[in-house]
Write an enzyme that holds these catalytic residues in place. Sequence first.
Site, PDB file in Angstrom:
ATOM      1  N   LYS A   1       0.724  -1.206   0.206  1.00  6.98           N
ATOM      2  CA  LYS A   1      -0.013   0.100  -0.047  1.00  6.98           C
ATOM      3  C   LYS A   1       0.959   1.299   0.107  1.00  6.98           C
ATOM      4  O   LYS A   1       2.025   1.202   0.424  1.00  6.98           O
ATOM      5  CB  LYS A   1      -0.827   0.179   1.248  1.00  6.98           C
TER       6      LYS A   1
ATOM      7  N   GLY B   1     -20.422   7.058   4.127  1.00  2.00           N
ATOM      8  CA  GLY B   1     -19.392   7.428   3.052  1.00  2.00           C
ATOM      9  C   GLY B   1     -20.380   7.180   1.694  1.00  2.00           C
ATOM     10  O   GLY B   1     -20.328   5.810   1.196  1.00  2.00           O
ATOM     11  N   VAL B   2     -20.390   7.938   0.996  1.00  2.00           N
ATOM     12  CA  VAL B   2     -21.323   7.489  -0.329  1.00  2.00           C
ATOM     13  C   VAL B   2     -20.465   8.363  -1.645  1.00  2.00           C
ATOM     14  O   VAL B   2     -20.642   9.204  -2.244  1.00  2.00           O
ATOM     15  CB  VAL B   2     -22.671   8.159  -0.400  1.00  2.00           C
ATOM     16  N   GLY B   3     -18.925   7.821  -1.713  1.00  2.00           N
ATOM     17  CA  GLY B   3     -18.210   8.202  -2.499  1.00  2.00           C
ATOM     18  C   GLY B   3     -18.040   7.385  -3.682  1.00  2.00           C
ATOM     19  O   GLY B   3     -19.122   6.730  -4.062  1.00  2.00           O
TER      20      GLY B   3
ATOM     21  N   VAL C   1     -17.351   4.323  -4.329  1.00  2.00           N
ATOM     22  CA  VAL C   1     -17.981   2.880  -3.870  1.00  2.00           C
ATOM     23  C   VAL C   1     -19.245   2.821  -3.079  1.00  2.00           C
ATOM     24  O   VAL C   1     -19.915   2.214  -3.530  1.00  2.00           O
ATOM     25  CB  VAL C   1     -16.714   2.138  -3.062  1.00  2.00           C
TER      26      VAL C   1
END
Length: 349
Positions: free
Chosen positions: A80, A184-186, A188
């Site tokens: 990462k 979280g509604v980014g 994905v």
Amino acid sequence: MSLFEHADFDQHEQVSFFHDKESGLKAIIAVHNTKLGASLGGCRMWPYASSQEALTDVLRLSSGMTYKAALAGLPQGGGKAVIIGNPRSDKTQQLMYAMGKAVDTFKGQYVIAEDSGISVQDLQFMATQSHHVAGTSAKFAYDGSPADGNPAPSTAYGVFMGLKAAVEHATGSDLNGKTVAIQGVGHVGLRLARHLKNAGANLIVADIFAEGLEIAKNELGATVVDPNDIHAVDADVFAPCAMGGAINNASLSQIKAKIIAGAANNQLATPEMDVLLKQRGITYVPDYLINAGGIIDIFHQRNDSTAEKMRAQLEQIGQTVKLILGRAQAEDLPTGQVANQIAEEKFRA
């Protein structure tokens, strides 16, 4: 800054720090394990409060990638990268060039891909400096739609399959009429919301940015709540799809959902949360199991494959979720412990 004594240092093979004065790059790349193959993992750009916070994140994320690849049955290891900075104000083309040069120093033992704060175009800039960049383009999408290299659609579909399997295991029924709280509604989270809506679920959403919230509210009929409250709403499923650490000492006692299944990495603030969730009767789907769709996508794009083969492996996530939840129930063990055991049998053999 202590590395070898760091609580999240887990026999990592290499951890490198990079600074480029001209572009302002400050980054860390961590390779956890290459037993099964060269490491692959996304690059996250985030305004970390300190380099210590960034180190903690990259150590945890890289080890999670090893477990993720092993459980997904992919011949690759885990790595990462993190860039310290605000992706909305600090990102430049020169910064991405510098990051590409940093990746190239690993000579193929680390392959970089997309994560929070990084776009396909950013990867394309990196690719001018290194051949070891994935996700710059795509040959196909799992559903036949146009593909640009962004693995978010596959990640969301894999999470949906895993979440659906968890609901079936825990309740004996499907998603119709169930309420899912998405943190979280980014890229994905919003795609996951669409899958859930199509399956008949009711949605409660929260995010620190307005764009996704407006779409979720107007297009999907979602109820919007404050980000500080999303974990505590009345819901059947809590789906963390933002940054890590959503399950912590402060939030644990407030969670009403009996199932936790979401796209975020490192959802548990500490490993002990796995045991505490079991004690509270909450079914937790290990994050690195359910969110493996992205690396599955990248693997199929980089090899001789087809959209059909990729879709089949994405849907296999649901079967693996049922396998691990069933085994955890039969052996009276936390789900994370069971998933870890299965993964470690593969990459530490």
